[in-house]
Design a protein around this motif. Sequence first.
Motif: not given
Length: 81
Positions: A62-81
């Motif tokens: 569960l922790m692995y999936y949470i970290v993976a999802i948060l990393t993807i969200i961070a990359f998406v937000l970095f490229y959007i902003l």
Amino acid sequence: MPDYFDCPNCGAEVPIKAKSCPDCGSDEKTGWSEDTMYDGLDLPTFDEPDMRTKTSVLQSKLMYYIVAILTIIAFVLFYIL
């Protein structure tokens, strides 16, 4: 034949004809009988499954999936902003 045996409770040498252990005080009722021979060893029973390992594996996944999802969200937000 030895004159001593090891106390099943504390491991001290006990004379063969002793009524109780000179170190811990265990006797036939508390530590020398076959029924109580393995009481202090904290051995696992095979009837009960060890739920701690299953829970920890699920928690780590569960922790692995949470970290993976948060990393993807961070990359998406970095490229959007």
